[in-house]
Design an enzyme around this catalytic site. Structure first.
Site, short mmCIF file in Angstrom:
data_model
loop_
_atom_site.label_atom_id
_atom_site.label_comp_id
_atom_site.label_asym_id
_atom_site.label_seq_id
_atom_site.Cartn_x
_atom_site.Cartn_y
_atom_site.Cartn_z
N GLN A 202 0.84 -1.19 0.00
CA GLN A 202 0.00 0.00 0.00
C GLN A 202 0.88 1.24 0.00
O GLN A 202 1.23 1.77 1.05
CB GLN A 202 -0.95 0.00 1.21
CG GLN A 202 -1.97 1.10 1.10
CD GLN A 202 -3.08 0.97 2.11
OE1 GLN A 202 -3.16 0.03 2.89
NE2 GLN A 202 -3.96 1.96 2.10
N PHE A 203 1.18 1.72 -1.20
CA PHE A 203 2.03 2.90 -1.33
C PHE A 203 1.41 4.14 -0.71
O PHE A 203 2.10 5.07 -0.33
CB PHE A 203 2.41 3.16 -2.79
CG PHE A 203 1.29 3.73 -3.63
CD1 PHE A 203 1.18 5.10 -3.80
CD2 PHE A 203 0.36 2.90 -4.24
CE1 PHE A 203 0.16 5.64 -4.57
CE2 PHE A 203 -0.66 3.42 -5.01
CZ PHE A 203 -0.76 4.80 -5.18
N THR A 204 0.08 4.15 -0.53
CA THR A 204 -0.59 5.33 0.02
C THR A 204 -0.23 5.58 1.48
O THR A 204 -0.55 6.65 2.01
CB THR A 204 -2.12 5.23 -0.14
OG1 THR A 204 -2.58 4.08 0.55
CG2 THR A 204 -2.50 5.16 -1.61
#
Length: 150
Positions: free
Chosen positions: A78-80
């Site tokens: 999850q790059f967010t």
């Protein structure tokens, strides 16, 4: 690296309507990688995740690790988690690592976690549009960041 650990009674990730990974009791781990992360960061997280005592003992006290209870892990990229929201209302992702850095580190973390736990770790698919479902048990949610080792 940043992770969000959620103690779950069950969790799954679907890709294109099909279950890609699924667990019962254990941890759903959301994982983000930044450009200067290394395998040492992943090793630190593996040790913390496997030793973290957030499962109840016989007296109802959070005193048992995932290893103690034989739980499973589902790790979802999850790059967010590296969203920057300082300016305006639309987050930017400039702190998140590029694929050539994040994919190998994500895979390394999952492989090392599996080795440490001595059982398979379920995963999502890096970069895919995933639908994550979970039943947070407690709720218990813990954030860890290798740049801020509290």
């Amino acid at each position: 690296m940043r992770i969000v650990i959620q103690r779950v009674s069950e969790a799954s990730v679907k890709i294109d309507g099909h279950i890609h990974g699924q667990i019962g009791k254990g941890y759903l781990i959301l994982m983000g990688v930044c450009d200067d992360d290394t395998e040492e960061d992943a090793e630190w997280l593996v040790k913390k995740v496997t030793a973290l005592r957030v499962f109840d003992d016989e007296q109802g006290v959070m005193n048992r690790s995932i290893m103690d209870v034989g739980g499973d892990c589902l790790v979802v990229s999850q790059f967010t988690l590296f969203a920057s929201y300082k300016k305006g209302n639309r987050p930017s992702w400039f702190k998140a690592a590029r694929h050539e850095i994040s994919v190998p580190l994500y895979n390394y973390f999952c492989r090392r976690l599996s080795q440490e736990m001595q059982r398979p770790v379920q995963t999502g698919e890096f970069g895919a549009d995933m639908k994550v479902s979970l039943v947070n048990d407690g709720p218990v949610t813990i954030c860890m960041d290798t740049k801020n080792k509290e």
